[in-house]
Design an enzyme around this catalytic site. Structure first.
Site, mmCIF file in Angstrom:
data_model
loop_
_atom_site.group_PDB
_atom_site.id
_atom_site.type_symbol
_atom_site.label_atom_id
_atom_site.label_comp_id
_atom_site.label_asym_id
_atom_site.label_seq_id
_atom_site.Cartn_x
_atom_site.Cartn_y
_atom_site.Cartn_z
ATOM 1 C CE LYS A 259 -3.280 52.240 41.079
ATOM 2 N NZ LYS A 259 -3.266 51.108 42.002
ATOM 3 N NE ARG A 333 5.444 46.100 45.634
ATOM 4 C CZ ARG A 333 4.592 45.167 46.044
ATOM 5 N NH1 ARG A 333 4.959 43.902 46.076
ATOM 6 N NH2 ARG A 333 3.376 45.487 46.408
HETATM 7 N N1 BES Z 1 -0.402 53.153 44.933
HETATM 8 C C1 BES Z 1 -0.875 51.833 45.036
HETATM 9 C C2 BES Z 1 -1.384 51.470 46.418
HETATM 10 C C3 BES Z 1 -2.604 52.191 46.934
HETATM 11 C C4 BES Z 1 -3.830 51.582 46.879
HETATM 12 C C5 BES Z 1 -2.486 53.412 47.526
HETATM 13 C C6 BES Z 1 -4.931 52.228 47.387
HETATM 14 C C7 BES Z 1 -3.595 54.071 48.028
HETATM 15 C C8 BES Z 1 -4.818 53.454 47.963
HETATM 16 C C9 BES Z 1 0.238 50.855 44.674
HETATM 17 O O1 BES Z 1 1.156 51.294 43.751
HETATM 18 C C10 BES Z 1 -0.426 49.626 44.098
HETATM 19 O O2 BES Z 1 -1.105 49.771 43.134
HETATM 20 N N2 BES Z 1 -0.233 48.490 44.740
HETATM 21 C C11 BES Z 1 -0.844 47.283 44.306
HETATM 22 C C12 BES Z 1 0.141 46.170 44.535
HETATM 23 C C13 BES Z 1 -0.267 44.873 43.903
HETATM 24 C C14 BES Z 1 -0.219 44.985 42.406
HETATM 25 C C15 BES Z 1 0.667 43.792 44.384
HETATM 26 C C16 BES Z 1 -2.108 47.052 45.125
HETATM 27 O O3 BES Z 1 -2.125 47.405 46.307
HETATM 28 O O4 BES Z 1 -3.078 46.571 44.566
HETATM 29 ZN ZN ZN Z 2 0.561 51.002 41.749
#
Ligand code: BES
Ligand code: ZN
Ligand code: ZN
Length: 487
Positions: A259, A333
C-alpha cells in the site's frame, strides 16, 4: 459509571447536575427552567447543540425529536459536556415516546457510547469524573413504564454499548501490541462468561486443515497466525445456530502489492471484523440470548519479506479450490475463504461474515455506511431493519452475473481480484461466494465495514478512531429474532 433508573420524580432526586433535552425547540416545556438565560446565550437547541449553565448545574441539549438515534446523539453530547466538568452525579427524566419504550435504551446507549475514550498511549489523561447517572421514570410524555421493564432495558443497553466499546479498544490498539496471539488471549478471556468456550488453533492446525489461502497471507509475518473459535451455548435449548466469521488482519501492509504510505495508515483497523464478532458473542452471552453462537476469527498480519506470498502464486483453499493471486492486498478474502469453509462445517442456520474488505465499499457508500451483501433478500432486509433501529447505517449492494464473470482466472479456478476496477465491493463478496456451499447460499450474509469501522474524526456519538461498526446491528438483530421466536 453507574447508570440506574428510579421511580422517584426528577425533583426528588439529589444530584450535582441535571440534563435536560430540549425536544424540537420546545423551550416552554416544564423541564426547561432557564428559558431566558438560554435565549440570552443565543442557544438555539438545534440537534447536537449543547450548553452548560455551570451556575445552576444544568446541561441543556438540543434534540430534534424523540427518535432513538436522536436520543443517542443527545445523550452522547451531554457526556461530552460533562467531560469538561467535575460533576460526579447527574439526573435526567426519561424521554419515552408512547409507542417506543426502547428509546430509553437508546438514551443509555448514548451515555455509554459517548463516554468511551482511547487513552491507552497517553501519558496524561483526564478521566471522566462522572460516577452516576440517575434516570427518573418521570416522563416527557407523562406516560408510565414499569421499573422492571426499565431495569431490563437498562441492562441490555449497557451490555450492547459496552460490547461496542470493547471492540473500539481492540481495534484502536497498535499493531505492535495487538498481534494474532494477543487477539487469541483476549478471546480466551471471554470464557469467564457463563456458557462461553474458546478454541485457539495455530499454523499446524491450518496446515492439517489445508487452509492454504489463510496460510499464504501469514507467510511473511513474524507473528504466527491464529484461528480463533469462540462458542456460546445458551442454558435453555437453542433455537438457532448463528455463526459469525470475522476478518482479523492485525495489520494489512498490502503485502508485496504494498500500500502507498497514506493508505497504510489506520490498517491496524483491519482486525475490526474479528473484534466485532468477538464483541457480538460477548454481548449475546451476557444478554443470555437463547441461540447457539459461534465467532470464528482469522487472525494474521499481511506483511512483506523474502518469503511473502506473491502475485502469480496459486493457492489452494480448504475446499480444494485454487486461487490465482493477482494482488496480495486482496488478502482479507483469502483468509475469509478458508474461515468460511471451516464455518460451514458447523452447519449454521445463519452465517454472517464481517470484514473491512474493500476500499471500493467506502467509495460506493461513503465512509459511514456498512455494505450488506448476500443472496437472501429477506435476511438482508431483517438485518437492515435491525441496523436502522440500532442507529447504524447500512445499504445493500446487489450481486449480478456480469460482475461474477470478472473473477475468472486463466490459470486457476478463480482470481483473487476482479479484472475490472469497478464494483470492487461486490466482486469481493462474489469471490467469497465461491466458498459458500449451495445449501448455505441463502443462509449467508456478508457485511463490508471498511468505511465505518475506523474514521479519523468524531462523528455523532462516535469518537475519532474505531467505532465498533456492526456490533450493535447484529445484537439488535439477534434480540429481534428472540422476540419473534416468543411470538
Ligand atoms: N483492508 C483493505 C480494505 C480497506 C480499505 C479497509 C480501506 C479499510 C479502509 C483490503 O485488504 C484491501 O486492501 N483491499 C483492496 C482490494 C483490491 C486490491 C482489489 C482495496 O480495497 O483496494
Ligand atoms: Zn489488503
Ligand atoms: Zn485488508
Amino acid at each position: 459509571m453507574n447508570i440506574k433508573t428510579t421511580n422517584e420524580t426528577l425533583e426528588n432526586i439529589d444530584t450535582q447536575a441535571v440534563i435536560t433535552f430540549i425536544i424540537n425547540k420546545d423551550f416552554d416545556h416544564i423541564w426547561v427552567k432557564h428559558k431566558k438565560v438560554l435565549e440570552n446565550a443565543n442557544f438555539k437547541a438545534e440537534s447536537e447543540d449543547g450548553i452548560l449553565l455551570a451556575e445552576n448545574g444544568y446541561i441543556y441539549i438540543g434534540c430534534a425529536n424523540l427518535q432513538s438515534d436522536e436520543l443517542r446523539l443527545a445523550a452522547a453530547k451531554a457526556i461530552k459536556i460533562l467531560k469538561q466538568t467535575s460533576y460526579k452525579s447527574v439526573k435526567i427524566g426519561s424521554y419515552i415516546e408512547k409507542t417506543a419504550v426502547e428509546s430509553i435504551g437508546a438514551l443509555i446507549e448514548g451515555f455509554v457510547l459517548g463516554s468511551y475514550e482511547f487513552t491507552k498511549y497517553k501519558s496524561k489523561t483526564e478521566p471522566l469524573k462522572l460516577e452516576e447517572i440517575i434516570i427518573s421514570t418521570e416522563s416527557y410524555n407523562q406516560n408510565t413504564t414499569s421499573l422492571e421493564a426499565l431495569n431490563s432495558i437498562n441492562n441490555s443497553a449497557q451490555i450492547i454499548a459496552n460490547a461496542v466499546n470493547y471492540t473500539k479498544e481492540i481495534v484502536n490498539t497498535a499493531p505492535y501490541d495487538y498481534t494474532p496471539v494477543k487477539m487469541a488471549e483476549d478471546a480466551l478471556k471471554l470464557t469467564s462468561i457463563e456458557g462461553v468456550t474458546c478454541k485457539v488453533f495455530d499454523e499446524k492446525f491450518l496446515e492439517e486443515e489445508k487452509m492454504g489461502a489463510f496460510l499464504a497471507v501469514n507467510r511473511a509475518s513474524i507473528h504466527p497466525p491464529r484461528l480463533i473459535h469462540l462458542t456460546y451455548m445458551p442454558k435453555e435449548k437453542s433455537k438457532k445456530r448463528v455463526v459469525f466469521v470475522g476478518k482479523g488482519l492485525t495489520y494489512d501492509s498490502g503485502g508485496l502489492s504494498l500500500k502507498p504510505s497514506d493508505y497504510m495508515i489506520s490498517m491496524k483497523a483491519d482486525k475490526s471484523g474479528g473484534a466485532a464478532v468477538m464483541a457480538i458473542l460477548k454481548g449475546a452471552a451476557e444478554l443470555n440470548l437463547p441461540f447457539e453462537i459461534h465467532a470464528i476469527i482469522g487472525a494474521t498480519e499481511n506483511m512483506i519479506g523474502g518469503n511473502a506470498y506473491k502475485p502469480d502464486d496459486v493457492l489452494t483453499a480448504k475446499n480444494g479450490k485454487t486461487i490465482e493471486v493477482r494482488n496480495t492486498d486482496a488478502e482479507g478474502r483469502l483468509v475469509l475463504a478458508d474461515c468460511l469453509v471451516y464455518a460451514q462445517e458447523l452447519k449454521p442456520d445463519i452465517l454472517i461474515d464481517m470484514a473491512t474488505l474493500t476500499g471500493a465499499c467506502v467509495v460506493a457508500l461513503g465512509e459511514y455506511t456498512t455494505g450488506i451483501m448476500g443472496h437472501n433478500d429477506k435476511l438482508k432486509h431483517e438485518l437492515y431493519r435491525a441496523a436502522i433501529q440500532s442507529g447504524e447505517l447500512v445499504n445493500a449492494l446487489s450481486f449480478n452475473r456480469y460482475l461474477k464473470k470478472l473473477l475468472k482466472s486463466a490459470v486457476a479456478d478463480i482470481s483473487n481480484v476482479s479484472s475490472s476496477r469497478y464494483g470492487g465491493a461486490i466482486t469481493a463478496a462474489l469471490f467469497l461466494d465461491n466458498f459458500i456451499e449451495e445449501e448455505y447460499k441463502d443462509k449467508w450474509l456478508h457485511l463490508d465495514i471498511a468505511g465505518p469501522a475506523y474514521i479519523e474524526k468524531d462523528w455523532g456519538y462516535n469518537q475519532s478512531g474505531a467505532s465498533g461498526a456492526g456490533v450493535r446491528m447484529n445484537l439488535y438483530w439477534l434480540m429481534l429474532q428472540n422476540q419473534e421466536k416468543d411470538k
